[in-house]
Design a protein around this motif. Structure first.
Motif, short mmCIF file in Angstrom:
data_model
loop_
_atom_site.label_atom_id
_atom_site.label_comp_id
_atom_site.label_asym_id
_atom_site.label_seq_id
_atom_site.Cartn_x
_atom_site.Cartn_y
_atom_site.Cartn_z
N GLN A 25 0.82 -2.78 2.83
CA GLN A 25 0.75 -3.46 4.11
C GLN A 25 0.65 -2.43 5.24
O GLN A 25 1.49 -1.56 5.37
CB GLN A 25 1.99 -4.34 4.31
CG GLN A 25 1.94 -5.21 5.53
CD GLN A 25 0.84 -6.26 5.47
OE1 GLN A 25 0.51 -6.76 4.40
NE2 GLN A 25 0.28 -6.58 6.60
N THR A 26 -0.42 -2.51 6.02
CA THR A 26 -0.59 -1.64 7.19
C THR A 26 -0.59 -2.50 8.44
O THR A 26 -0.53 -3.73 8.35
CB THR A 26 -1.93 -0.86 7.11
OG1 THR A 26 -3.01 -1.78 7.23
CG2 THR A 26 -2.03 -0.08 5.81
N ARG A 27 -0.69 -1.89 9.58
CA ARG A 27 -0.71 -2.68 10.81
C ARG A 27 -1.98 -3.52 10.93
O ARG A 27 -2.05 -4.44 11.71
CB ARG A 27 -0.54 -1.79 12.02
CG ARG A 27 -1.66 -0.81 12.22
CD ARG A 27 -1.40 0.05 13.42
NE ARG A 27 -2.42 1.09 13.50
CZ ARG A 27 -2.55 1.91 14.49
NH1 ARG A 27 -1.72 1.84 15.51
NH2 ARG A 27 -3.50 2.81 14.50
N PHE A 28 -3.01 -3.20 10.14
CA PHE A 28 -4.26 -3.96 10.14
C PHE A 28 -4.30 -5.00 9.03
O PHE A 28 -5.30 -5.66 8.83
CB PHE A 28 -5.45 -3.01 9.98
CG PHE A 28 -5.48 -1.92 11.02
CD1 PHE A 28 -5.76 -2.22 12.35
CD2 PHE A 28 -5.20 -0.62 10.68
CE1 PHE A 28 -5.79 -1.22 13.31
CE2 PHE A 28 -5.22 0.39 11.63
CZ PHE A 28 -5.51 0.08 12.95
N GLY A 29 -3.22 -5.11 8.26
CA GLY A 29 -3.18 -6.04 7.14
C GLY A 29 -3.10 -5.28 5.83
O GLY A 29 -3.03 -4.04 5.80
N SER A 35 -4.05 -3.27 2.61
CA SER A 35 -5.13 -2.35 2.25
C SER A 35 -4.94 -1.88 0.82
O SER A 35 -3.89 -1.35 0.48
CB SER A 35 -5.14 -1.13 3.18
OG SER A 35 -5.47 -1.50 4.49
#
Length: 158
Positions: free
Chosen positions: A19-23, A25
């Motif tokens: 989970q990254t800040r962009f969703g 990955s």
């Protein structure tokens, strides 16, 4: 800082999502080494497609990793892929017959003395990989041996 590496693959982790800040990955972590050092980790971020340039690779393969970013965290150096497919993976040599071929074959590596620098490095890494990683299941065929990454049967551990 980026670099090119000629390395032998020790292991490849299964694809997992982080989970990254962009969703979420997807990524694959690869443990590699060569005749100078073993246990260097390289993380490949797969982007939205989830397709991996590493899918056809196996432990013991000798590969050229182009444009690997070097990073330091808590006193350790590790590598990671660059975005937009800038990091490339090329199979240079595969010891196991019948599983595809790399750029060089065994005859090329036998003639590597005093020749091309990449060919000589590939030969050294191949020799290291055979000693350190082995050749997987192909090494032990017909001899009662198994690959380094295969768990023993329950009966063999007692």
């Amino acid at each position: 800082m980026t670099c090119h590496l000629v390395v032998g693959l020790i292991s490849l982790s299964p694809t997992r999502a982080v989970q990254t800040r962009f969703g979420p990955s997807p990524l694959v972590e690869v443990l590699v080494g060569d005749d100078t050092r073993a246990g260097f980790a390289v993380t490949f971020w797969l982007g939205g497609s989830g397709s991996s340039p590493l899918a056809a690779l196996r432990p013991g393969d000798v590969v050229l990793l182009r444009n690997v970013a070097l990073n330091a965290f808590q006193g350790r150096v590790y590598g990671s892929s660059l975005r937009r497919g800038m990091t490339r993976v090329d199979l240079l040599y595969r010891a196991r017959e019948g599983e595809g071929e790399g750029y060089y074959d065994a005859g090329d590596l036998r003639r590597a003395e005093g020749g091309h620098a990449q060919l000589e490095k590939t030969r050294r890494v191949r020799d290291w990989a055979v000693r350190f990683v082995g050749r997987g299941e192909a090494e032990g065929k017909g001899k009662g041996k198994r690959g380094w990454d295969v768990m023993p049967d329950v009966d063999e551990t007692q």
